[in-house]
Write a protein that holds these residues in place. Structure first.
Motif, PDB file in Angstrom:
ATOM      1  N   ILE A  70       6.612  43.054 -32.701  1.00  0.00           N
ATOM      2  CA  ILE A  70       5.180  42.852 -32.432  1.00  0.00           C
ATOM      3  C   ILE A  70       5.001  42.022 -31.161  1.00  0.00           C
ATOM      4  CG2 ILE A  70       3.150  41.589 -33.234  1.00  0.00           C
ATOM      5  CD1 ILE A  70       3.382  42.616 -35.858  1.00  0.00           C
ATOM      6  N   ASP A  71       5.874  41.013 -30.996  1.00  0.00           N
ATOM      7  CA  ASP A  71       5.767  40.163 -29.810  1.00  0.00           C
ATOM      8  C   ASP A  71       5.951  40.968 -28.526  1.00  0.00           C
ATOM      9  OD1 ASP A  71       5.233  38.027 -31.369  1.00  0.00           O
ATOM     10  OD2 ASP A  71       7.257  37.179 -31.304  1.00  0.00           O
TER      11      ASP A  71
ATOM     12  N   ARG B 245      -0.422  43.707 -18.873  1.00  0.00           N
ATOM     13  CA  ARG B 245      -1.313  44.765 -18.411  1.00  0.00           C
ATOM     14  C   ARG B 245      -2.672  44.209 -18.003  1.00  0.00           C
ATOM     15  NH1 ARG B 245      -4.415  48.346 -22.526  1.00  0.00           N
ATOM     16  NH2 ARG B 245      -5.089  46.202 -22.801  1.00  0.00           N
ATOM     17  N   LYS B 246      -3.068  43.110 -18.649  1.00  0.00           N
ATOM     18  CA  LYS B 246      -4.416  42.568 -18.413  1.00  0.00           C
ATOM     19  C   LYS B 246      -4.623  42.095 -16.985  1.00  0.00           C
ATOM     20  CE  LYS B 246      -6.170  41.214 -22.888  1.00  0.00           C
ATOM     21  NZ  LYS B 246      -6.456  40.106 -23.773  1.00  0.00           N
TER      22      LYS B 246
ATOM     23  N   PHE C  56       2.704  42.714 -27.717  1.00  0.00           N
ATOM     24  CA  PHE C  56       1.629  41.885 -27.181  1.00  0.00           C
ATOM     25  C   PHE C  56       1.971  41.333 -25.796  1.00  0.00           C
ATOM     26  CE2 PHE C  56       0.086  42.299 -31.452  1.00  0.00           C
ATOM     27  CZ  PHE C  56      -1.279  42.383 -31.259  1.00  0.00           C
TER      28      PHE C  56
ATOM     29  N   ALA D 235      -4.195  52.826 -24.372  1.00  0.00           N
ATOM     30  CA  ALA D 235      -3.460  51.640 -23.921  1.00  0.00           C
ATOM     31  C   ALA D 235      -2.233  52.094 -23.136  1.00  0.00           C
ATOM     32  CB  ALA D 235      -3.042  50.801 -25.122  1.00  0.00           C
TER      33      ALA D 235
ATOM     34  N   LEU E 189      -0.746  54.771 -31.964  1.00  0.00           N
ATOM     35  CA  LEU E 189      -2.198  54.743 -32.101  1.00  0.00           C
ATOM     36  C   LEU E 189      -2.836  54.104 -30.863  1.00  0.00           C
ATOM     37  CD1 LEU E 189      -3.973  53.993 -35.363  1.00  0.00           C
ATOM     38  CD2 LEU E 189      -4.667  52.599 -33.461  1.00  0.00           C
ATOM     39  N   LEU E 190      -2.227  53.004 -30.392  1.00  0.00           N
ATOM     40  CA  LEU E 190      -2.753  52.339 -29.198  1.00  0.00           C
ATOM     41  C   LEU E 190      -2.663  53.272 -27.996  1.00  0.00           C
ATOM     42  CD1 LEU E 190      -1.338  48.696 -29.406  1.00  0.00           C
ATOM     43  CD2 LEU E 190      -3.668  49.455 -29.850  1.00  0.00           C
TER      44      LEU E 190
ATOM     45  N   LEU F 186       0.959  44.040 -23.540  1.00  0.00           N
ATOM     46  CA  LEU F 186      -0.503  44.094 -23.416  1.00  0.00           C
ATOM     47  C   LEU F 186      -1.018  42.984 -22.508  1.00  0.00           C
ATOM     48  CD1 LEU F 186      -1.450  44.859 -27.125  1.00  0.00           C
ATOM     49  CD2 LEU F 186      -1.756  46.382 -25.176  1.00  0.00           C
ATOM     50  N   LYS F 187      -0.368  41.817 -22.604  1.00  0.00           N
ATOM     51  CA  LYS F 187      -0.780  40.670 -21.802  1.00  0.00           C
ATOM     52  C   LYS F 187      -0.528  40.939 -20.313  1.00  0.00           C
ATOM     53  CE  LYS F 187       0.478  36.781 -23.916  1.00  0.00           C
ATOM     54  NZ  LYS F 187       1.464  35.704 -24.085  1.00  0.00           N
TER      55      LYS F 187
ATOM     56  N   PRO G 164      13.978  38.860 -47.945  1.00  0.00           N
ATOM     57  CA  PRO G 164      13.710  38.877 -46.500  1.00  0.00           C
ATOM     58  C   PRO G 164      14.380  37.720 -45.748  1.00  0.00           C
ATOM     59  CG  PRO G 164      11.702  39.297 -47.723  1.00  0.00           C
ATOM     60  CD  PRO G 164      12.747  38.941 -48.732  1.00  0.00           C
ATOM     61  N   HIS G 165      14.455  36.558 -46.372  1.00  0.00           N
ATOM     62  CA  HIS G 165      15.079  35.409 -45.725  1.00  0.00           C
ATOM     63  C   HIS G 165      16.574  35.679 -45.515  1.00  0.00           C
ATOM     64  CE1 HIS G 165      15.877  31.290 -44.688  1.00  0.00           C
ATOM     65  NE2 HIS G 165      16.727  31.163 -45.696  1.00  0.00           N
TER      66      HIS G 165
ATOM     67  N   PHE H  95       1.701  52.121 -35.004  1.00  0.00           N
ATOM     68  CA  PHE H  95       0.594  51.388 -34.391  1.00  0.00           C
ATOM     69  C   PHE H  95       0.644  51.533 -32.866  1.00  0.00           C
ATOM     70  CE2 PHE H  95      -1.467  47.390 -32.932  1.00  0.00           C
ATOM     71  CZ  PHE H  95      -2.741  47.665 -33.431  1.00  0.00           C
TER      72      PHE H  95
ATOM     73  N   LYS I  64       5.942  50.958 -39.217  1.00  0.00           N
ATOM     74  CA  LYS I  64       4.495  50.786 -39.017  1.00  0.00           C
ATOM     75  C   LYS I  64       4.203  50.352 -37.583  1.00  0.00           C
ATOM     76  CE  LYS I  64       2.749  51.116 -43.356  1.00  0.00           C
ATOM     77  NZ  LYS I  64       3.540  50.472 -44.408  1.00  0.00           N
ATOM     78  N   LEU I  65       5.085  49.512 -37.014  1.00  0.00           N
ATOM     79  CA  LEU I  65       4.878  49.048 -35.645  1.00  0.00           C
ATOM     80  C   LEU I  65       4.871  50.228 -34.673  1.00  0.00           C
ATOM     81  CD1 LEU I  65       4.706  46.884 -33.406  1.00  0.00           C
ATOM     82  CD2 LEU I  65       7.184  46.650 -33.530  1.00  0.00           C
TER      83      LEU I  65
END
Lengths: 273, 281
Positions: free
Chosen positions: B270-271, B280-281, B274, B260, B254-255, B277-278, B179-180, B251, B247-248
Motif C-alpha cells: 500500500i505504501d 504524481r501530484k 501512495f 490514475a 480500479l485506480l 500517487l504522491k 499474522p505476527h 484496487f 485486493k491491493l
C-alpha cells in the motif's frame, strides 16, 4: 437453549504456564461462533477441554445440559464432533467409505443402516464419486470434506472446526466454507465453533470470541471487530485490505467514512489532485 | 547459483497401474539471488519440482542444472548430490514436525555437524543462525518441543540457515502461523535475500507473491503454466490456477481504470502505491 456453558474455567500445562484463565462463555444452540487470537492464545486448548481431550484444573463445562466429568464424557462426546487442521492426521480408513463407516462402527450402528448413512453423508459433502478411493488420491480439500462427513454422520449437536481450512489451497478452503454454509442451512440447530486466523473466515460467523493470552478479551458481532482496526492491530489479527486502505487514506488526510467502498475511495483518490 | 530446468518430467510409480505423471516436460529458469514464488493448485507438481532441485527425486526425463551441478535420470552420474545439498536446502511444510533433538541448540547444530564441522564450530554456527531468526540465548538449552508453533518454525528454519546454503527453498513457510508469526518469517526471508541468498517460496498466498517475489512460476497439472513477474500474472486470465488476486492489485487496477497514472508493476505494498500517487501530484 444454551448448548455450551463454560464457567470460571482454568487450565494450565504446568504450574508456571497457565493457558486459560477464568473463561466464561455461553454458546446457544444453532449459533456459529468463531474463536480468533494469536498462536498460543489457548484457542485449541479450549476446544480440547470442551470434548474432554484435556482435563480442566477448575471451573465447569456444561455441554447440552450435562456437566463434563468422568461419568458424562462418553455421552458428551456423542454430541460433539471435531475436525482438526491437518487433513492427513485424521484419515483412518483405507478408503473414503471405510473412513466414514469408522465413525459409525464405534457407535454400534447395524450394517444395513451404516451403508445407507455412509452414502448419504458422502453425498452431502460431495464425495459420493470417491467412495472407494484411497486418501493418497484425494486433495487436502477432499480429505477435509471426508473429515466433515465423519463428524456429521454421528449426528452431533456441536461441530468444532479447529483451523480446518488453514492447510488448504484457496480452492480447497472455498470448498469447505461453502460446505459449512450448506450444512448450516440444512440443519439450523447445528452449533458451529470455528477456530481460525482468517479474519474473512471469522466474518462468516454470528459471533466472534477474541482470545489473548488465555483470556477472553472481547465477544461481539464480526462486523464490530472488523471495524475496530485498533483491536485488530493490538491482537495481531490480519487486517482486511479495506481497513488498511482506510487507515492509510485517513493518515494522508482524505475524508473517508467507514462505509466507503473501494470504488468510492478510488474515486476520491483520483479526483484529489 | 542460477537454476536451469530442461524438459523435466517426473513420474511416480512408473510402470505400475498407479503411475502418476507429476511433472510433464517442464523447462524454466530460476534467477540467481532473487525471490521466486512457485504457485499452483494442490497436486500441480510444486512439491515434486522442489524435490528434484536438490536431488531428493531424480528426473524421469530431462535435467536439472544448479550452477555447475547437473542432475540427470542416470543415478550413477549424480555423485555429487551431497555436495549439492550444501548449496541448496529445503525447508519443508510444517518443518517444526521435524525437530528431534533434546535442546534447541543441538537441533540446529545437527546440520553443520553432519557436514563435518566439529561440535564447537557447529554450535557457533547454530547460535549465529538462531540469532538471525530472532531466537535468543535463553532458548538454547530448552527443549524444542516446549516452544510455541511460531518459535518452533523459526528454530526449524535456523537448522537450515546453519548449513549456510546459497539457495533456500521454503514450502509454505507461513502456513498455520498467525499474522505476527508470518511477518517475522517473511521479514527473515527478505533479509536472507538481501544478504545474497536465492530464495524459492512455494505458497498459496498471493499477497506474499505480490509483496515479496521478483519472479513467479505457475504450475498446473504438472505443466508450466506461467513464468514471469507477478503483475503480468495477475493481469492475465488466472481462472484455471486456483489463484485469488490480491485486493491491493485489484484496487490498483480500479485506480488505473479511473485514470490514475500509476505503474502497477512496481507496486508491492500500500505504501508503494501512495508514494507513487504522491510523486504524481
Amino acid at each position: 437453549m444454551k448448548n455450551v456453558v463454560i464457567k470460571n474455567l482454568n487450565y494450565s500445562y504446568n504450574e508456571n504456564t497457565p493457558v486459560l484463565k477464568n473463561i466464561n462463555l455461553e454458546i446457544n444452540q444453532g449459533e456459529y461462533v468463531s474463536i480468533v487470537g494469536q498462536n498460543g492464545c489457548g484457542k485449541s486448548t479450549l476446544c480440547k477441554l470442551i470434548i474432554g481431550l484435556l482435563e480442566k484444573d477448575s471451573g465447569e463445562i456444561i455441554v447440552n445440559g450435562l456437566s463434563l466429568n468422568k461419568d458424562s464424557i462418553q455421552e458428551i462426546r456423542k454430541k460433539v464432533a471435531i475436525v482438526f487442521q491437518n487433513p492427513d492426521n485424521q484419515f483412518i480408513g483405507a478408503t473414503v467409505e471405510d473412513d466414514i463407516a469408522f465413525s459409525l462402527e464405534n457407535n454400534n450402528i447395524p450394517r444395513e443402516k451404516m451403508i445407507t448413512l455412509v452414502k448419504e453423508y458422502a453425498t452431502k459433502v460431495g464425495m459420493e464419486d470417491f467412495l472407494t478411493k484411497e486418501p493418497s488420491y484425494l486433495s487436502g480439500g477432499q480429505k477435509q470434506r471426508v473429515a466433515i462427513a465423519d463428524a456429521l454422520v454421528r449426528n452431533p449437536e456441536i461441530l468444532i472446526l479447529d483451523e480446518a481450512t488453514s492447510m488448504l489451497d484457496p480452492a480447497g478452503k472455498q470448498e469447505i466454507l461453502s460446505l459449512v454454509n450448506k450444512m448450516k442451512l440444512e440443519n439450523p440447530n447445528l452449533t458451529i465453533i470455528s477456530i481460525t486466523h482468517d479474519i474473512e473466515e471469522a466474518y462468516l460467523g454470528d459471533r466472534i470470541v477474541l482470545l489473548n493470552e488465555g483470556e477472553i478479551v472481547l465477544t461481539c458481532r464480526p462486523d464490530e471487530l472488523f471495524k475496530n482496526s485498533e483491536l485488530i492491530n493490538q491482537y495481531n489479527l490480519s487486517v482486511p485490505f479495506i481497513v488498511q486502505l482506510q487507515k492509510k487514506c485517513q493518515e494522508l488526510g482524505y475524508q473517508i467514512n467507514d462505509e466507503d467502498t473501494l470504488e468510492k475511495i478510488g474515486e476520491m483518490i483520483c479526483q484529489s489532485k | 547459483m542460477p537454476i536451469k530446468i530442461n524438459h523435466l518430467s517426473y513420474t511416480y510409480m512408473k510402470k505400475t497401474p498407479n503411475e502418476v505423471k507429476a511433472l510433464d516436460d517442464v523447462s524454466l529458469e530460476i534467477p540467481d539471488k532473487k525471490i521466486t514464488a512457485i504457485i499452483g493448485h494442490t497436486g500441480s507438481g510444486k512439491s515434486t519440482l522442489i524435490q528434484t532441485l536438490n536431488g531428493l527425486l531424480t528426473p524421469t526425463e530431462g535435467t536439472v542444472e544448479v550452477g555447475d551441478f547437473v542432475i540427470t535420470n542416470n543415478p550413477k552420474k549424480n555423485k555429487k548430490i551431497k555436495e549439492l545439498r550444501k548449496h541448496i536446502s529445503i525447508v519443508f511444510q510444517f518443518p517444526e514436525y521435524q525437530l528431534f533433538d533434546e535442546t534447541v541448540e543441538k537441533d540446529v547444530a545437527f546440520g553443520p555437524k553432519n557436514y563435518g564441522f566439529k561440535e564447537e564450530e557447529a554450535l557457533k554456527k547454530a547460535h549465529e543462525a538462531l540469532a538471525k531468526v530472532g531466537i535468543d540465548e535463553s532458548f538454547y538449552k530448552r527443549s524444542p518441543f516446549e516452544l510455541s508453533g511460531g518459535e518452533k518454525r523459526r528454530v526449524a528454519i535456523a537448522g537450515i540457515i546453519a548449513i549456510d546454503p546459497d539457495i533456500l527453498i521454503l514450502d509454505e513457510p507461513t502456513a498455520g502461523l498467525d499474522p505476527h508469526g508470518s511477518n517475522i518469517i517473511l521479514n527473515l526471508i527478505s533479509e536472507l535475500n538481501k544478504s545474497g541468498k536465492t530464495i524459492i517460496i512455494v505458497t498459496h498466498d498471493m499477497n506474499i507473491v505480490m509483496n515479496y517475489s521478483d519472479h513467479v512460476i505457475v504450475l498446473s497439472d504438472g505443466k508450466l503454466a506461467f513464468e514471469g513477474v507477478s503483475s503480468d500474472l495477475f493481469n492475465g486470465d488466472v481462472s484455471n490456477y486456483s489463484i485469488e488476486i490480491p485486493k491491493l492489485f485489484q484496487f490498483c487496477k480500479l485506480l488505473e481504470e479511473k485514470g490514475a497514472k500509476i505503474e502497477i508493476s512496481k507496486i508491492r505494498t500500500i505504501d508503494d502505491l501512495f508514494n507513487q500517487l504522491k510523486e504524481r501530484k
